[in-house]
Design an enzyme around this catalytic site. Sequence first.
Site, PDB file in Angstrom:
ATOM      1  CE1 TYR A 169     -94.238  22.768 -52.361  1.00  0.00           C
ATOM      2  CE2 TYR A 169     -95.125  23.340 -50.214  1.00  0.00           C
ATOM      3  CZ  TYR A 169     -94.119  23.420 -51.155  1.00  0.00           C
ATOM      4  OH  TYR A 169     -92.995  24.142 -50.868  1.00  0.00           O
ATOM      5  CE  LYS A 216     -89.134  30.359 -65.592  1.00  0.00           C
ATOM      6  NZ  LYS A 216     -88.203  31.486 -65.728  1.00  0.00           N
ATOM      7  CG  ASP A 226     -86.837  33.686 -63.578  1.00  0.00           C
ATOM      8  OD1 ASP A 226     -87.954  34.220 -63.640  1.00  0.00           O
ATOM      9  OD2 ASP A 226     -86.267  33.206 -64.582  1.00  0.00           O
ATOM     10  CG  ASP A 261     -92.599  26.832 -48.966  1.00  0.00           C
ATOM     11  OD1 ASP A 261     -92.394  27.493 -47.932  1.00  0.00           O
ATOM     12  OD2 ASP A 261     -92.286  25.643 -49.072  1.00  0.00           O
ATOM     13  CG  ASP A 280     -88.578  30.078 -46.395  1.00  0.00           C
ATOM     14  OD1 ASP A 280     -89.558  30.466 -45.738  1.00  0.00           O
ATOM     15  OD2 ASP A 280     -88.171  28.914 -46.365  1.00  0.00           O
TER      16      ASP A 280
END
Length: 357
Positions: free
Chosen positions: A141, A188, A220, A244, A248
Amino acid sequence: MKANIAVLSGDGIGVEVTGASIEVLNKVAGKFGHEFAYHEGLVGGIAIDQTGTALPDATIRVCEATDAILFGAVGGPKWDIVGAKARPEQGILGLRKHFDLFANLRPVKAYPALSQYTPLREDLLTGVDMLFVRELTGGIYFGARQEQGDGDVAYDTEIYSVPEVERVAQVAFRAAQGRRKKLASIDKFNILASSRLWRSTVIKMQADYPDVEVEHILIDAATMHLLTRPSSFDVLVASNMFGDIITDEASVLAGSLGMLPSASLGASKFGLYEPIHGTAPDIAGQGKANPTGSILSTAMLLRFSLGLNDEADAVERAVDAALASGARTADIAPRINGQRGAFVSTSEYTAAVLAGI
């Protein structure tokens, strides 16, 4: 106590949910003998319309003179213009960067009163009570961005340093020590160099927290485990982008995105408090917004920035009581044969919470 609170309502339902939170703060002030002063500022799309920028200097000055920021939401279709120099999201990103709010705390718990309305089996929701710690001022970001040619090629760079990982991981380790002493670090590692640095840093830090059990999970796999064994998680720490996305996803455990609060914190008591949902332009101004996420964010403001733990507990108990009494906004209303059942307005739901304080 006297406290100054910056109120940045933003766009869409941000105005409605921050209004509900101010009602809650006023009730708390009257009940416990405090004095809260509110200082409004423009941010997001409305700020672009009026000043040409998503985060005006005047808004920053307002925030600098206060003890905490109560934030609504920013954005909407009106400002979704490809190539626009000013975007609503620059407002919240700019505040995080300006005040160095590097740790975002997002608690998620499953409410028994709402378990039948979530897409997961009710037995999977038993005991779900977790805290996400999301790194907030680094990563993709805030990495380098560049467009080449005529906009046919673009890239975003994931950048992390050891100190950036250490400080957010320290928040997560300490939070775990005060809870069930379990920490899941999400990365990851098998693909990304930034994630290899992330994992190696967390591994080194574990020696300083021998009482905390650490589990390293690929992002994942984490998205799958969050829906198949959610009660096994206690504290989870993740990079900016991974945090983020996965929070959600976690909203389904609580029944709705509208249920989740957050606190963005730095090295001091100053913080920014906001629900994790967006502006929901399709329901803005209709009295359908769920203010729970904002109200619970207000409880976090009372706890972390003002040190008012009893008051924060009172707000959280009031939310539990409102839900137990059957108060439901449209997003958490029961479904009967595929049709939404009865629900109350934003103001009616807020009144139910106020009654419990």
